[in-house]
Design an enzyme around this catalytic site. Sequence first.
Site, mmCIF file in Angstrom:
data_model
loop_
_atom_site.group_PDB
_atom_site.id
_atom_site.type_symbol
_atom_site.label_atom_id
_atom_site.label_comp_id
_atom_site.label_asym_id
_atom_site.label_seq_id
_atom_site.Cartn_x
_atom_site.Cartn_y
_atom_site.Cartn_z
ATOM 1 N N ALA A 9 0.842 -1.189 0.000
ATOM 2 C CA ALA A 9 0.000 0.000 0.000
ATOM 3 C C ALA A 9 0.883 1.247 0.000
ATOM 4 O O ALA A 9 0.397 2.369 0.061
ATOM 5 C CB ALA A 9 -0.915 0.001 1.218
ATOM 6 N N GLY A 12 5.297 5.068 -2.493
ATOM 7 C CA GLY A 12 6.673 5.223 -2.949
ATOM 8 C C GLY A 12 7.179 3.981 -3.658
ATOM 9 O O GLY A 12 7.817 4.059 -4.713
ATOM 10 N N GLU A 41 -0.493 -10.669 7.362
ATOM 11 C CA GLU A 41 0.434 -10.782 8.486
ATOM 12 C C GLU A 41 1.737 -11.441 8.047
ATOM 13 O O GLU A 41 1.730 -12.486 7.396
ATOM 14 C CB GLU A 41 -0.201 -11.596 9.611
ATOM 15 C CG GLU A 41 0.609 -11.574 10.901
ATOM 16 C CD GLU A 41 -0.097 -12.282 12.036
ATOM 17 O OE1 GLU A 41 0.513 -12.383 13.113
ATOM 18 O OE2 GLU A 41 -1.247 -12.724 11.849
ATOM 19 N N ASP A 70 9.972 -7.710 0.793
ATOM 20 C CA ASP A 70 10.170 -7.607 2.235
ATOM 21 C C ASP A 70 11.584 -7.098 2.420
ATOM 22 O O ASP A 70 12.520 -7.567 1.754
ATOM 23 C CB ASP A 70 9.982 -8.949 2.943
ATOM 24 C CG ASP A 70 9.823 -8.748 4.455
ATOM 25 O OD1 ASP A 70 9.049 -7.860 4.849
ATOM 26 O OD2 ASP A 70 10.479 -9.458 5.235
ATOM 27 N N PHE A 153 12.688 7.529 5.220
ATOM 28 C CA PHE A 153 11.854 7.066 6.333
ATOM 29 C C PHE A 153 12.584 5.925 7.024
ATOM 30 O O PHE A 153 13.695 5.546 6.652
ATOM 31 C CB PHE A 153 10.481 6.605 5.811
ATOM 32 C CG PHE A 153 10.554 5.505 4.787
ATOM 33 C CD1 PHE A 153 10.457 4.179 5.166
ATOM 34 C CD2 PHE A 153 10.732 5.801 3.440
ATOM 35 C CE1 PHE A 153 10.536 3.159 4.232
ATOM 36 C CE2 PHE A 153 10.812 4.783 2.490
ATOM 37 C CZ PHE A 153 10.717 3.460 2.893
ATOM 38 N N TYR A 155 14.881 3.716 9.063
ATOM 39 C CA TYR A 155 16.213 3.876 9.649
ATOM 40 C C TYR A 155 17.127 4.764 8.805
ATOM 41 O O TYR A 155 18.320 4.896 9.106
ATOM 42 C CB TYR A 155 16.873 2.500 9.822
ATOM 43 C CG TYR A 155 16.126 1.575 10.751
ATOM 44 C CD1 TYR A 155 16.301 1.650 12.134
ATOM 45 C CD2 TYR A 155 15.231 0.634 10.254
ATOM 46 C CE1 TYR A 155 15.603 0.808 12.990
ATOM 47 C CE2 TYR A 155 14.525 -0.216 11.103
ATOM 48 C CZ TYR A 155 14.719 -0.124 12.462
ATOM 49 O OH TYR A 155 14.029 -0.960 13.317
#
Length: 203
Positions: A9, A12, A41, A70, A153, A155
């Site tokens: 979602a 970027g 999840e 991921d 955004f 780290y």
Amino acid sequence: MSKIIIATANKGKAKEFEKIFAKFNIEVATLADFPEIGEIEETGTTFAENAALKAETVASLLNQTVIADDSGLIVDVLNGAPGVYSARYAGVAHDDAKNNEKLLKNLEGVEPAKRTARFHCTLAVATPSEKTSFYTGEVEGVIAEQLCGTNGFGYDPLFFLPEFGLTMAEIPAEKKNEISHRANAIKQLEKDLAEVVEKVTKK
């Protein structure tokens, strides 16, 4: 027009993929276009497992080719943490401030030479009834001792790039999009782009 689904979602992330597939006249859609799917999840213990979980779940539900990613931060002296738990390192999902605060606390007293780290990204390309393909990318850096920069955004304000003398949050967005872990994973994907495009257009 053919369509490919990006299991995110995040606007970027979607834009990065839109640039790739635009030249093939393939439309990019995201989970924002399918609110009925809801949040998936992440129960995997590796980046590949989580990326595959998202891609394969959405591919099965929509019967279309889906790309999911991921990604996270791997800090050597912390034995790879926060790793797959990067977004919820401090216990609250996507709370960047708390995650950065915990990371700094866990690295208190660690000398710069031992603060080596890397951002990692795994992309999974899933098509119903076909084997899922994986592409990975990384970028090496060092964890700074304080937050620097306002771009990006996560780290980014702590991820120092020795080559540039700046953190990921201090370099221009255009440069980040060239050198980031996700950009490097997408470059690997581009090598097999013809195959991915064929999967999308034959549906």
